[in-house]
Design a protein around this motif. Structure first.
Motif, mmCIF file in Angstrom:
data_model
loop_
_atom_site.group_PDB
_atom_site.id
_atom_site.type_symbol
_atom_site.label_atom_id
_atom_site.label_comp_id
_atom_site.label_asym_id
_atom_site.label_seq_id
_atom_site.Cartn_x
_atom_site.Cartn_y
_atom_site.Cartn_z
ATOM 1 N N ASP A 105 0.775 -1.014 0.031
ATOM 2 C CA ASP A 105 0.012 0.001 -0.059
ATOM 3 C C ASP A 105 0.732 1.293 -0.053
ATOM 4 O O ASP A 105 0.818 2.079 -0.819
ATOM 5 N N ARG A 111 4.998 5.605 -5.276
ATOM 6 C CA ARG A 111 5.133 5.568 -6.620
ATOM 7 C C ARG A 111 4.282 7.126 -7.175
ATOM 8 O O ARG A 111 4.562 7.635 -8.018
ATOM 9 N N SER A 112 3.143 7.211 -6.744
ATOM 10 C CA SER A 112 2.436 8.021 -7.255
ATOM 11 C C SER A 112 2.803 9.424 -6.619
ATOM 12 O O SER A 112 2.402 10.754 -7.184
ATOM 13 N N MET A 113 4.024 9.661 -6.086
ATOM 14 C CA MET A 113 4.556 10.905 -5.966
ATOM 15 C C MET A 113 5.363 11.266 -6.880
ATOM 16 O O MET A 113 5.848 12.577 -6.791
ATOM 17 N N ARG A 114 6.011 10.346 -7.485
ATOM 18 C CA ARG A 114 6.768 10.884 -8.637
ATOM 19 C C ARG A 114 6.257 12.065 -9.572
ATOM 20 O O ARG A 114 5.175 12.188 -9.958
ATOM 21 N N GLY A 115 7.205 13.156 -9.547
ATOM 22 C CA GLY A 115 6.624 14.304 -10.577
ATOM 23 C C GLY A 115 5.898 15.371 -9.602
ATOM 24 O O GLY A 115 5.290 16.288 -10.177
ATOM 25 N N ARG A 116 5.610 14.832 -8.332
ATOM 26 C CA ARG A 116 4.600 15.693 -7.232
ATOM 27 C C ARG A 116 5.647 16.282 -6.179
ATOM 28 O O ARG A 116 5.268 17.530 -5.924
ATOM 29 N N ARG A 139 15.165 7.718 -7.978
ATOM 30 C CA ARG A 139 16.248 8.587 -7.730
ATOM 31 C C ARG A 139 15.851 9.914 -6.683
ATOM 32 O O ARG A 139 16.400 10.821 -6.761
#
Lengths: 350, 350
Positions: A105, A111-116, A139
């Motif tokens: 979970d 993951r969903s944080m990438r670019g955020r 990274r």
DNA sequence: CTGTTAGCGCCTTCAC
DNA sequence: GTGAAGGCGCTAACAG
């Protein structure tokens, strides 16, 4: 109808988008007249830069993410409060994501944080969640606060739970108690595991037998555990709860059963959440400067982010250790004078 | 070294970026063989879509912002907890921004949210902060929770503070108390203002004289206020604090002074924060289902966002009113049986 | 000093 | 079913 873009502003001010950008970001030099024209246009169109678009260009989001297991309880509230203060000071936004029960979970959340976000603070006191977090982030700079003590080598902040628990037990022993029961935290929680380990270790070292009953860090579970204990006719001399909330629950259970604290049973908690000092008898506990720790975590992350930006990685991969400090209150020593408490609590806790 | 982009995936899978996008978003149809090739490439490159870039294209961020004032006590923690639950359920991220003392400060925070969030929940119990918030946000959907009761016409959720305060006073009056002192909240705070107004109104209606001492919603201020009161030799029959934290502070001050609650002085708080039920004597208070309110706020905002997306604005601009419910505990009625408390607290609170 | 021009990484018509 | 190309709003070289 639609919000104005930088292009609209440029048009109205009769300049190029580059100049508008320069004025707004402060980078580069702009002649005063044009600067004013731009500002006028910004005002007229009530233009506000689109941070998302800016992020895409600059590759910075000015935002940090916090992955939490749960947002419940005073501990995490305090932690976030501290983080928020530091984030604000650093001009960063804070995006929180909680209620991650299991590792997979939490993985999805990461993951969903990438670019955020520009970096992540991960609190996941689950077994094995650590590597997982570190790997998934790619990274992205990550600061671990997963409670595991085996994270040396990774940027992290951990509490010395074993040492803290030992201190708790030693305090109780020093008051003459021998039959000390531990109310443990949830299964699979690293902090809970370490606190229990420290408890057991200190007990054995003193020649006492460890006795553990189950809890899950909630006030209700502490209440229940204590009730069960008393119902079974068990009456320890002291109780060391895995955290403050369970200690408070135990306190109330004893109150209901007519058991006096600390005269009949002494109680020690862990964390020093704000409520610990407000219940009566006030709770003796192991203080973690929670908000301060949160503040520190953001600061560390900021450093990591700065380091990641430059190739010369100065590797601030230290594992910072927080040592809980014993705070003696009435739940173990009863009604003493303020000064007596002072001198007791200021003693070295090792 | 650098994270893989959609282009890298396309190359490796020998397809166009369009197909990769289709596979990942689920939109459009893709032949099974290509689909598998894409997924394989994603896996191999451990590709994670860049949410920032996606946002720029789709014009959705799947994130909502919460603007909070400075006070970060249990109330806001609970609120955020509720919001987090709802956000998670709706697949949204939550970005919190707190510590906004004045309106202009909050204004800056609101601006910086553009391009970062799909909607905003604004809690700013400062005078005049409401319009400000609504205007600054541009076309961004905003849900107000600023405590002002004059926000009808704007999407908002407000607590009936006047009615709640009246209920508190009436409860105390019904117990035979006449000399009821109010510990007020901070200057310029709309909630504090309304609670005080409701108090004064109910007192006058009963032919009693309102007496107000100053506080600022913190536990320390309640403690101080009560100490001062007692030091001056004032001994009211009851105290109605502007919120629970101040009530707890007052409780402790009386405890220290040897004043018994509720025998000597009865106490009522406001909010029903978690700690209210844990102090002894447990606090009689006006319950706001805090977490539930937070949950509801996000739900409302989600509706607003959906509505804003379509031109046919169904205008869910309702002002929702939360009615606090009286919860009677020992700080006003002393040691009664559980059932007696039940029947008292379940009574209608108007 | 200022304007032009590429991208940032992704989605999305539109032809094929 | 699939690919090519334009654009989301902004910044950052690079020329003038």
């Amino acid at each position: 109808m639609k919000p104005a873009t930088i292009r609209d502003v440029a048009e109205r001010a009769k300049v190029s988008v580059a100049s508008v950008s320069r004025v707004l970001t402060g980078a580069g030099v702009v002649a005063e007249p044009t600067r004013l024209r731009v500002l006028e246009a910004v005002e007229a169109l009530s233009y506000v830069p689109h941070s998302g678009a800016r992020s895409l260009s600059t590759n910075r989001t000015d935002t940090v993410g916090v992955i939490l297991p749960d947002l419940f309880g005073e501990f995490f509230s305090e932690l976030i409060r501290g983080m928020d203060v530091a984030a604000r000071a650093a001009g960063l936004h804070l995006i929180v994501s909680s209620s991650h029960d299991d590792a997979s979970d939490a993985a999805a959340a990461i993951r969903s944080m990438r670019g955020r976000v520009d970096g992540l603070i991960v609190l996941s006191p689950h077994l094995d969640a650590a590597n997982l977090a570190a790997n998934l982030a790619g990274r992205l700079p990550v600061l671990l606060m997963n409670g595991g003590n085996n994270e040396a080598g990774r940027p992290s902040i951990v509490v010395d739970n074993i040492g803290g628990a030992r201190t708790a037990v030693e305090h109780l022993l020093s008051l003459g108690h021998r039959r000390i029961t531990h109310i443990g935290g949830p299964q699979g929680n690293l902090e809970a595991r370490d606190r229990q380990a420290g408890y057991a270790e200190a007990m054995r070292a003193a020649g006492c037998t460890p006795t553990v009953v189950a809890g899950n860090f909630t006030q209700a579970s502490g209440h229940q555990a204590m009730r069960d204990l008393l119902a079974e006719g068990v009456r320890p001399e002291a109780v060391f709860a895995g955290n403050d909330m369970m200690a408070v629950g135990a306190l109330l259970a004893m109150q209901e059963a007519g058991v006096r604290v600390p005269d009949d049973v002494a109680v020690v908690g862990f964390d020093d959440v704000p409520i610990a000092g407000l219940v009566r008898p006030a709770l003796t506990t192991l203080r973690i400067e929670i908000a301060e720790t949160g503040r520190r975590a953001v600061e560390r992350l900021v450093t990591l982010i700065a380091a990641a930006a430059r190739p010369d990685d100065p590797s601030a991969d230290a594992c910072e250790i927080i040592t809980p400090r014993l705070v003696v209150r009435q739940s173990t020593v009863g009604e003493r004078t303020e000064s007596a408490l002072q001198s007791l609590s200021s003693g070295d806790s090792t």
